[in-house]
Design a protein around this motif. Structure first.
Motif, mmCIF file in Angstrom:
data_model
loop_
_atom_site.group_PDB
_atom_site.id
_atom_site.type_symbol
_atom_site.label_atom_id
_atom_site.label_comp_id
_atom_site.label_asym_id
_atom_site.label_seq_id
_atom_site.Cartn_x
_atom_site.Cartn_y
_atom_site.Cartn_z
ATOM 1 N N PHE A 1 0.864 -1.174 0.000
ATOM 2 C CA PHE A 1 0.000 0.000 0.000
ATOM 3 C C PHE A 1 0.903 1.226 0.000
ATOM 4 O O PHE A 1 1.899 1.248 0.717
ATOM 5 C CB PHE A 1 -0.876 -0.041 1.258
ATOM 6 C CG PHE A 1 -1.375 1.297 1.704
ATOM 7 C CD1 PHE A 1 -2.574 1.779 1.221
ATOM 8 C CD2 PHE A 1 -0.659 2.065 2.605
ATOM 9 C CE1 PHE A 1 -3.036 3.024 1.626
ATOM 10 C CE2 PHE A 1 -1.111 3.306 3.008
ATOM 11 C CZ PHE A 1 -2.315 3.781 2.514
ATOM 12 N N PHE A 2 0.577 2.189 -0.827
ATOM 13 C CA PHE A 2 1.348 3.425 -0.840
ATOM 14 C C PHE A 2 0.390 4.614 -0.829
ATOM 15 O O PHE A 2 -0.721 4.529 -1.338
ATOM 16 C CB PHE A 2 2.220 3.530 -2.094
ATOM 17 C CG PHE A 2 3.232 2.435 -2.213
ATOM 18 C CD1 PHE A 2 4.365 2.449 -1.429
ATOM 19 C CD2 PHE A 2 3.036 1.387 -3.089
ATOM 20 C CE1 PHE A 2 5.293 1.431 -1.520
ATOM 21 C CE2 PHE A 2 3.965 0.363 -3.182
ATOM 22 C CZ PHE A 2 5.088 0.389 -2.399
ATOM 23 N N ALA A 3 0.862 5.697 -0.273
ATOM 24 C CA ALA A 3 0.080 6.921 -0.295
ATOM 25 C C ALA A 3 0.994 8.048 -0.734
ATOM 26 O O ALA A 3 2.203 8.008 -0.507
ATOM 27 C CB ALA A 3 -0.487 7.213 1.092
ATOM 28 N N PHE A 4 0.433 9.025 -1.389
ATOM 29 C CA PHE A 4 1.212 10.164 -1.858
ATOM 30 C C PHE A 4 0.261 11.339 -2.065
ATOM 31 O O PHE A 4 -0.956 11.187 -1.978
ATOM 32 C CB PHE A 4 1.949 9.831 -3.165
ATOM 33 C CG PHE A 4 1.040 9.333 -4.248
ATOM 34 C CD1 PHE A 4 0.802 7.986 -4.375
ATOM 35 C CD2 PHE A 4 0.397 10.207 -5.112
ATOM 36 C CE1 PHE A 4 -0.068 7.503 -5.341
ATOM 37 C CE2 PHE A 4 -0.466 9.744 -6.093
ATOM 38 C CZ PHE A 4 -0.696 8.382 -6.202
#
Lengths: 163, 110
Positions: B76-79
């Motif tokens: 999971f990545f957030a940006f």
């Protein structure tokens, strides 16, 4: 092994065998180009920081960086981490990279995020693995080369790196 | 395993022009970890894990992640990015076996 110092047929053969293995390993390991050496390697955190940052001083960034990690991670396989940097994102001055480093992991460098001024805000989040209890650091590289870091300890109940 | 490469991309429900928008994305991927034999030696093989994630918006790179095996399974990545114009936001995941997985979302103002 009282006679370990003397040269018997067995010790000679063992030595030859070890040399043979070493030679084979050497041959298979060498042709890999340096670029193929992946970004994350099995190393200590000090070696990793030295390799990535070349021994440049890293200042404390507690005033700017907000590192959000749980205090206790029940499951080391999935630990949510987010990093927010309170810095302007203009073409003149912006946050270039955010690194996440887990000190106790066999592969300490977890991720590196390259940001551009278009990002608008220096923010990243990810789920990471933690092998055991230890510090998690967020290291921020600004466009002028300044390095800042904050670290927080995370207690891990069940490690998530296996192996 | 058949789900491998499924990408989910999540934007806030309403976006105004000029907003800095936080996006969350997830890909189904095993992210193989290093295996060891009984003596503790690392088994040398080409592990399949995602080592690069790039985010583009209107054709421009907004963020690029270099990742290692210390990232969780089904990563999971957030940006964040600044939404200036309506357009396409694309997240591309590359793994060490040469596969790429892409997820796209349309940025619309409303």
């Amino acid at each position: 092994m009282a006679d370990s110092g003397t040269m018997t047929r067995r010790t000679v053969l063992e030595a030859l065998g070890a040399a043979g293995v070493a030679a084979v390993v050497g041959v298979t390991a060498r042709p890999r180009p340096a670029a193929a050496q992946s970004f994350g390697q099995n190393e200590t955190v000090d070696a990793a920081l030295k390799r990535v940052f070349g021994g440049k001083p890293i200042k404390d960034g507690g005033a700017l960086i907000k590192l959000d990690v749980p205090l206790i991670a029940e499951n080391g396989a999935v630990v949510p981490v987010s990093v927010e940097v309170n810095a302007p994102m203009t073409p003149q001055s912006y946050v270039k990279h955010i690194y996440v480093v887990a000190d106790q992991n066999r592969i300490p460098i977890v991720t590196r995020v390259a940001l551009t001024p278009e990002s608008g805000q220096a923010y990243m989040g990810a789920n990471i693995r933690l092998g055991e209890t230890g510090d998690v650091r967020a290291i921020v590289e600004q466009s002028d080369g300044t390095l800042l870091q904050v670290k927080r300890e995370v207690k891990v109940t069940v490690g998530g790196c296996g192996g | 395993m058949s789900d491998i490469g499924k990408v989910r991309l999540r934007l806030p429900s309403s976006i105004k022009a000029g907003d800095v928008v936080r996006v969350r994305c997830l890909v189904i991927h095993p992210m193989e970890r290093i295996e060891r034999d009984k003596s503790g030696k690392i088994i040398d093989k080409k592990y399949q894990y995602i080592d690069k994630v790039t985010v583009t918006y209107l054709g421009k790179t907004v963020a690029a992640f270099d990742t290692t095996q210390s990232v969780s399974e089904n990563p999971f990545f957030a940006f964040a990015f600044r939404a200036t114009d309506p357009g396409k936001l694309a997240v591309t995941f590359h793994d060490t076996h040469g596969a790429t997985y892409e997820g796209t979302a349309d940025v619309t103002f409303g």
